[in-house]
Scaffold this motif. Structure first.
Motif, mmCIF file in Angstrom:
data_model
loop_
_atom_site.group_PDB
_atom_site.id
_atom_site.type_symbol
_atom_site.label_atom_id
_atom_site.label_comp_id
_atom_site.label_asym_id
_atom_site.label_seq_id
_atom_site.Cartn_x
_atom_site.Cartn_y
_atom_site.Cartn_z
ATOM 1 N N LEU A 97 -30.310 -21.069 -101.249
ATOM 2 C CA LEU A 97 -31.170 -20.900 -102.413
ATOM 3 C C LEU A 97 -30.632 -21.683 -103.602
ATOM 4 O O LEU A 97 -29.427 -21.781 -103.812
ATOM 5 C CB LEU A 97 -31.279 -19.411 -102.778
ATOM 6 C CG LEU A 97 -31.826 -18.488 -101.685
ATOM 7 C CD1 LEU A 97 -31.786 -17.036 -102.137
ATOM 8 C CD2 LEU A 97 -33.251 -18.894 -101.293
ATOM 9 N N VAL A 98 -31.562 -22.220 -104.398
ATOM 10 C CA VAL A 98 -31.221 -23.029 -105.568
ATOM 11 C C VAL A 98 -30.765 -22.126 -106.715
ATOM 12 O O VAL A 98 -31.287 -21.019 -106.900
ATOM 13 C CB VAL A 98 -32.454 -23.855 -106.002
ATOM 14 C CG1 VAL A 98 -32.219 -24.582 -107.316
ATOM 15 C CG2 VAL A 98 -32.840 -24.833 -104.909
ATOM 16 N N ASP A 99 -29.787 -22.582 -107.481
ATOM 17 C CA ASP A 99 -29.321 -21.842 -108.660
ATOM 18 C C ASP A 99 -30.400 -21.884 -109.744
ATOM 19 O O ASP A 99 -30.830 -22.966 -110.173
ATOM 20 C CB ASP A 99 -28.025 -22.478 -109.178
ATOM 21 C CG ASP A 99 -27.449 -21.721 -110.370
ATOM 22 O OD1 ASP A 99 -27.902 -20.593 -110.652
ATOM 23 O OD2 ASP A 99 -26.527 -22.270 -111.013
ATOM 24 N N PRO A 290 -36.033 -22.180 -102.181
ATOM 25 C CA PRO A 290 -35.183 -22.690 -101.098
ATOM 26 C C PRO A 290 -34.750 -24.122 -101.396
ATOM 27 O O PRO A 290 -35.443 -24.855 -102.110
ATOM 28 C CB PRO A 290 -36.113 -22.628 -99.879
ATOM 29 C CG PRO A 290 -37.485 -22.774 -100.454
ATOM 30 C CD PRO A 290 -37.453 -22.094 -101.798
ATOM 31 N N LYS A 291 -33.637 -24.525 -100.845
ATOM 32 C CA LYS A 291 -33.119 -25.865 -101.098
ATOM 33 C C LYS A 291 -34.006 -26.957 -100.527
ATOM 34 O O LYS A 291 -33.848 -28.133 -100.864
ATOM 35 C CB LYS A 291 -31.689 -25.981 -100.563
ATOM 36 C CG LYS A 291 -30.699 -25.164 -101.379
ATOM 37 C CD LYS A 291 -29.266 -25.436 -101.010
ATOM 38 C CE LYS A 291 -28.324 -24.706 -101.990
ATOM 39 N NZ LYS A 291 -26.897 -24.922 -101.661
ATOM 40 N N THR A 292 -34.954 -26.568 -99.683
ATOM 41 C CA THR A 292 -35.891 -27.546 -99.107
ATOM 42 C C THR A 292 -37.217 -27.606 -99.865
ATOM 43 O O THR A 292 -38.166 -28.253 -99.418
ATOM 44 C CB THR A 292 -36.171 -27.180 -97.638
ATOM 45 O OG1 THR A 292 -36.492 -25.779 -97.551
ATOM 46 C CG2 THR A 292 -34.967 -27.467 -96.762
ATOM 47 N N PRO A 294 -40.186 -28.788 -101.903
ATOM 48 C CA PRO A 294 -40.570 -30.186 -102.087
ATOM 49 C C PRO A 294 -40.666 -30.646 -103.540
ATOM 50 O O PRO A 294 -40.608 -31.835 -103.818
ATOM 51 C CB PRO A 294 -41.938 -30.274 -101.395
ATOM 52 C CG PRO A 294 -42.466 -28.880 -101.411
ATOM 53 C CD PRO A 294 -41.275 -27.988 -101.306
ATOM 54 N N ASP A 295 -40.839 -29.708 -104.478
ATOM 55 C CA ASP A 295 -40.944 -30.089 -105.897
ATOM 56 C C ASP A 295 -40.212 -29.043 -106.737
ATOM 57 O O ASP A 295 -40.781 -28.022 -107.122
ATOM 58 C CB ASP A 295 -42.410 -30.183 -106.319
ATOM 59 C CG ASP A 295 -42.592 -30.835 -107.685
ATOM 60 O OD1 ASP A 295 -41.680 -30.689 -108.529
ATOM 61 O OD2 ASP A 295 -43.630 -31.471 -107.911
ATOM 62 N N MET A 296 -38.944 -29.309 -106.999
ATOM 63 C CA MET A 296 -38.093 -28.342 -107.701
ATOM 64 C C MET A 296 -38.609 -28.028 -109.107
ATOM 65 O O MET A 296 -38.584 -26.877 -109.542
ATOM 66 C CB MET A 296 -36.654 -28.864 -107.804
ATOM 67 C CG MET A 296 -35.939 -28.946 -106.478
ATOM 68 S SD MET A 296 -35.612 -27.305 -105.777
ATOM 69 C CE MET A 296 -34.911 -27.774 -104.179
ATOM 70 N N ASN A 297 -39.088 -29.030 -109.807
ATOM 71 C CA ASN A 297 -39.526 -28.813 -111.185
ATOM 72 C C ASN A 297 -40.722 -27.860 -111.256
ATOM 73 O O ASN A 297 -40.767 -26.959 -112.082
ATOM 74 C CB ASN A 297 -39.867 -30.147 -111.855
ATOM 75 C CG ASN A 297 -38.624 -30.983 -112.126
ATOM 76 O OD1 ASN A 297 -37.536 -30.433 -112.301
ATOM 77 N ND2 ASN A 297 -38.777 -32.297 -112.166
ATOM 78 N N LYS A 298 -41.691 -28.080 -110.355
ATOM 79 C CA LYS A 298 -42.862 -27.203 -110.349
ATOM 80 C C LYS A 298 -42.488 -25.795 -109.895
ATOM 81 O O LYS A 298 -43.006 -24.800 -110.411
ATOM 82 C CB LYS A 298 -43.954 -27.775 -109.447
ATOM 83 C CG LYS A 298 -44.713 -28.925 -110.090
ATOM 84 C CD LYS A 298 -45.844 -29.404 -109.201
ATOM 85 C CE LYS A 298 -46.587 -30.546 -109.888
ATOM 86 N NZ LYS A 298 -47.618 -31.133 -109.009
ATOM 87 N N ALA A 299 -41.579 -25.708 -108.938
ATOM 88 C CA ALA A 299 -41.145 -24.393 -108.461
ATOM 89 C C ALA A 299 -40.438 -23.625 -109.581
ATOM 90 O O ALA A 299 -40.669 -22.431 -109.780
ATOM 91 C CB ALA A 299 -40.228 -24.550 -107.253
ATOM 92 N N LYS A 300 -39.580 -24.317 -110.331
ATOM 93 C CA LYS A 300 -38.881 -23.663 -111.442
ATOM 94 C C LYS A 300 -39.852 -23.266 -112.551
ATOM 95 O O LYS A 300 -39.698 -22.221 -113.179
ATOM 96 C CB LYS A 300 -37.783 -24.578 -111.979
ATOM 97 C CG LYS A 300 -36.590 -24.702 -111.042
ATOM 98 C CD LYS A 300 -35.507 -25.609 -111.608
ATOM 99 C CE LYS A 300 -34.313 -25.679 -110.646
ATOM 100 N NZ LYS A 300 -33.246 -26.568 -111.153
ATOM 101 N N ALA A 301 -40.860 -24.096 -112.773
ATOM 102 C CA ALA A 301 -41.888 -23.753 -113.766
ATOM 103 C C ALA A 301 -42.638 -22.493 -113.345
ATOM 104 O O ALA A 301 -42.987 -21.641 -114.179
ATOM 105 C CB ALA A 301 -42.853 -24.920 -113.952
ATOM 106 N N LEU A 302 -42.861 -22.339 -112.038
ATOM 107 C CA LEU A 302 -43.558 -21.149 -111.536
ATOM 108 C C LEU A 302 -42.673 -19.909 -111.673
ATOM 109 O O LEU A 302 -43.167 -18.814 -111.975
ATOM 110 C CB LEU A 302 -43.979 -21.361 -110.080
ATOM 111 C CG LEU A 302 -44.821 -20.258 -109.437
ATOM 112 C CD1 LEU A 302 -46.040 -19.910 -110.291
ATOM 113 C CD2 LEU A 302 -45.261 -20.668 -108.029
ATOM 114 N N VAL A 303 -41.353 -20.059 -111.473
ATOM 115 C CA VAL A 303 -40.426 -18.945 -111.700
ATOM 116 C C VAL A 303 -40.552 -18.463 -113.137
ATOM 117 O O VAL A 303 -40.685 -17.258 -113.411
ATOM 118 C CB VAL A 303 -38.968 -19.367 -111.411
ATOM 119 C CG1 VAL A 303 -37.995 -18.290 -111.892
ATOM 120 C CG2 VAL A 303 -38.771 -19.619 -109.924
ATOM 121 N N ALA A 304 -40.508 -19.405 -114.083
ATOM 122 C CA ALA A 304 -40.616 -19.049 -115.499
ATOM 123 C C ALA A 304 -41.954 -18.383 -115.800
ATOM 124 O O ALA A 304 -42.028 -17.404 -116.562
ATOM 125 C CB ALA A 304 -40.438 -20.299 -116.361
#
Length: 423
Positions: A97-99, A290-292, A294-304
């Motif tokens: 999992l990504v930090d 997950p570390k796989t 495909p788009d970390m920035n969008k995933a982090k935006a969704l977390v927020a």
């Protein structure tokens, strides 16, 4: 002919890339939560509609959810953008999992106890808390006149609770504390997640400790002022509504009807605290990347986005799971939600808050694990057997179950290498 084939292949490739590109813009939110069809649809139509960009919210049972995730991790690439699951779903996958420490949640004040759980014992934020359910105390307002001087319901202790229900019993002529001790009641969760942690700081390792003996003796005191019909109760909302019980403990879902039917007659408040803290059992769901992805920035935006106060309220309406950030609930919420929200906030945000997680890693032995606590209650409290002797015997049964499952410790017990020890 070759030219035509090349053109056809090129067109197919272009179409494939176009479709792939469309999918790449969409965040796949792969979740074990909100699985009922109605809740899934509300997540899509009401909770996620305000996010900038399309989200594909898909749900699965625990097994298929994990199988797909593991396949993508093994392949080194995948389509899952964001994961939604319970704490137990994430407990063994921290390395994948990504930090999320750097995710900007704006002004949202995230519950600190749950944030720490999301670190999974590491220095990184492996998941962010997303939503919660739990158990609470409830009281008929008639009982408040018998509160001992100086007692604040939001910071009540077990000693104060006992003094209070003793007052009620003596002044009214009958015991009016209610406890879900019936065959279908959730009594085992009280002992596992509330009583034990509050007195021992543990659920498993200190099962037969001197502090555990104190806890059981304290509960025996409380039982003196408990309505005798408690051994038949499954849901505490009915005896609260009938007036048979004035003070009770239960899961929020099993108290809600009383508050919704007679909102002016009841108050909700946190579980009591003991010498080791205010033990409580949250059902904590979180979001992780997950570390796989495909788009970390969008995933982090969704977390927020999931932690924005307005999103948290929409999630509550969709799933009946409560926020994990400080929010002001709107006026159109059910009476039970309005009553439970502040009580949950006071309990989970208390200085002495001590979350005790649902048992993990037990597989199909979970029922036998719960039975150890139920049997201890029946022998000690109902049967009047010697506390020390019962705990010695039950500890052996508990150890056998843990060892068979090879289940490592979970909070509030400290992480263990191998099976969680029963000291």
């Amino acid at each position: 002919m070759k030219t035509m084939l090349k053109k056809a292949a090129g067109a197919a490739l272009a179409l494939s890339l176009a479709v792939g590109g469309a999918h790449a813009q969409q965040v796949l939110f792969w979740s074990t939560q909100a699985r009922p069809v109605e809740e899934t649809q509300k997540m899509r139509d009401e909770v996620l509609k305000g996010f900038e960009g399309p989200v594909d919210y898909q749900v699965a049972e625990d097994g298929p959810w994990l199988t797909r995730l593991q396949a993508e991790l093994q392949a080194g690439s995948g389509t899952i953008g964001l994961l939604g699951g319970l704490h137990g779903d994430f407990s063994t996958m921290g390395a994948n999992l990504v930090d999320l420490s750097g995710v900007d949640v704006g002004q949202a004040k995230v519950n600190e106890a749950y944030r720490k759980l999301g670190m999974l014992g590491t220095s990184e934020q492996k998941y962010m808390p997303w939503m919660q359910a739990t158990y609470l105390m409830a009281a008929n307002k008639q009982a408040l006149q018998y509160l001992p001087d100086g007692v604040d319901l939001n910071t009540i202790t077990y000693d104060q609770l006992i003094a209070w229900v003793k007052n009620i019993a003596e002044k009214t002529g009958s015991p009016k504390f209610g406890f879900p001790a019936g065959p279908k009641g959730l009594k085992h969760r009280f002992f596992e997640g509330f009583l034990y942690p509050s007195y021992t700081g543990s659920m498993v390792t200190k099962f037969r400790s001197a502090q555990a003996e104190t806890a059981w003796n304290k509960f025996k005191e409380l039982w003196q002022y408990t309505n005798a019909n408690s051994t038949n109760y499954a849901f505490m909302q009915e005896p609260l509504l009938s007036g048979e019980v004035w003070v009770a403990f239960d899961h929020v879902a099993r108290l809600a009807d009383a508050f919704n039917k007679k909102p002016d007659e009841f108050v909700a408040f946190p579980a009591p605290a003991g010498p080791a803290g205010r033990g409580f059992m949250p059902v904590v769901a979180g979001v992780a990347i997950p570390k796989t992805s495909p788009d970390m920035n969008k995933a982090k935006a969704l977390v927020a986005y999931m932690l924005k106060p307005e999103t948290q309220i929409a999630t509550l309406k969709a799933t009946n799971f409560f926020p994990v950030v400080d929010v002001k609930l709107p006026d159109d919420m059910p009476a039970s939600v309005k009553a439970f929200g502040p009580a949950i906030g006071a309990m989970t945000g208390a200085r002495d808050a001590l979350p005790a997680l649902l048992p993990m890693g037990l597989g199909d032995l979970g029922g036998k694990f719960n039975q150890v606590y139920t049997d201890s209650f029946e022998r000690i409290v109902l049967g009047g057997e010697d506390v020390h002797g019962v705990l010695e015997q039950q500890a052996a049964a508990l150890k056998a179950i843990i060892d068979q499952a090879k289940a490592p410790c979970w909070a509030p017990d400290k992480p263990s290498e191998g099976a969680c020890p029963v000291d």
